[in-house]
Design an enzyme around this catalytic site. Structure first.
Site, short mmCIF file in Angstrom:
data_model
loop_
_atom_site.label_atom_id
_atom_site.label_comp_id
_atom_site.label_asym_id
_atom_site.label_seq_id
_atom_site.Cartn_x
_atom_site.Cartn_y
_atom_site.Cartn_z
N LEU A 92 0.84 -1.20 0.00
CA LEU A 92 0.00 0.00 0.00
C LEU A 92 0.87 1.25 0.00
CD1 LEU A 92 -2.46 -1.34 2.68
CD2 LEU A 92 -3.01 -0.95 0.27
N HIS A 108 -1.62 -11.18 10.02
CA HIS A 108 -0.39 -11.77 9.46
C HIS A 108 -0.14 -13.10 10.18
CE1 HIS A 108 3.53 -11.79 7.55
NE2 HIS A 108 4.04 -12.17 8.71
C1 GRF Z 1 -3.80 -15.55 5.86
O1 GRF Z 1 -2.87 -16.51 6.30
C2 GRF Z 1 -3.45 -14.19 6.40
O2 GRF Z 1 -2.83 -14.23 7.65
C3 GRF Z 1 -2.47 -13.67 5.38
O3 GRF Z 1 -2.94 -14.15 4.14
C4 GRF Z 1 -3.71 -15.33 4.36
C5 GRF Z 1 -5.06 -15.07 3.75
O4 GRF Z 1 -5.88 -16.21 3.78
N1 GRF Z 1 -2.39 -12.24 5.44
P1 GRF Z 1 -7.43 -16.07 3.46
O5 GRF Z 1 -7.53 -15.45 2.07
O6 GRF Z 1 -8.04 -15.21 4.51
O7 GRF Z 1 -7.97 -17.47 3.46
#
Ligand code: GRF
Length: 213
Positions: A92, A108
């Site tokens: 971003l 995360h």
């Molecule tokens: C998750 O592991 C999240 O922590 C990371 O990207 C992944 C997204 O998974 N930022 P989803 O699309 O929510 O299933």
């Protein structure tokens, strides 16, 4: 609190937020799901839940700033006042992050500040970490940095592969993200000197899921 959720793919965290928002006493609602990918599975989840969706393909914009401005316009037009990144795979611009200061959070899949960026589970296993987990944090211009709102701790088991560890962490993500959104929507979360304080919230006893207090 009216939310926009930004996605790029599977959308399992989006689903966790959709499910949480379906509860009568949940103090937030999703008014827009915005994706930079037209084939993101999360868009189907949003359609099924009757939530407004929009696709903005970053490739249609000459630079990051104009793409991010289009996102802000879409978010504002939908009436959202708060933005959740849920597997949104674009960096971003500083402008976007400034516009949504303390109104923009991310999840995360590691215990930040450890393992920023990609391939987090591979790195945790390679380095012999005994615990990993997930973090919900306010977004700042530097990637995967910003005041930490809540974390959940997950053990790394001897036979873990990146996939098995990712799956165990993902289960906790689905608990942690709605919890963080609820605390914010209830007005309990304060950022002071770049540290989060949470008012009047008792984490469950012995929990490995810990909003800061
Ligand atoms: C998750 O592991 C999240 O922590 C990371 O990207 C992944 C997204 O998974 N930022 P989803 O699309 O929510 O299933």
């Amino acid at each position: 609190m009216k939310l926009a959720v930004l996605i790029s793919g599977r959308g399992s965290n989006l689903q966790a937020l959709i499910d949480a928002c379906a509860a009568k006493d949940f103090p937030a609602e999703i008014v827009l799901v915005l994706s930079n990918k037209a084939d993101a599975l999360g868009l189907e989840r949003a359609h099924k839940a009757g939530i407004l969706t929009q696709v903005l393909n970053h490739k249609d914009y000459t630079d990051r700033d104009s793409f991010d401005r289009a996102m802000t316009d879409a978010i504002v037009a939908a009436g959202a006042e708060f933005v959740c990144l849920a597997g949104f795979m674009r960096l971003l611009s500083d402008d976007f992050v400034r516009t949504w200061h303390d109104k923009l959070i991310n999840i995360h899949p590691s215990l930040l500040p450890a393992y920023k960026g990609l391939h987090v589970h591979e790195r945790a296993i390679e380095e012999g970490a005994r615990f990993s987990g997930c973090t919900v944090h306010f977004v700042r211009p530097a990637m995967d940095e910003g005041p930490i709102i809540a974390q959940a701790v997950v053990p790394v088991l001897p036979d873990d592969t990146p996939d098995t560890l990712a799956a165990r962490i993902l289960e906790q993500e689905h608990v942690l993200y709605p919890l963080a959104v609820r605390l914010i929507a209830e007005g309990r979360v304060r950022v002071t000197a770049e540290t989060v304080r949470i008012d009047d919230h008792q984490p469950p006893k012995g929990a490995l899921l810990n909003p800061a207090s």
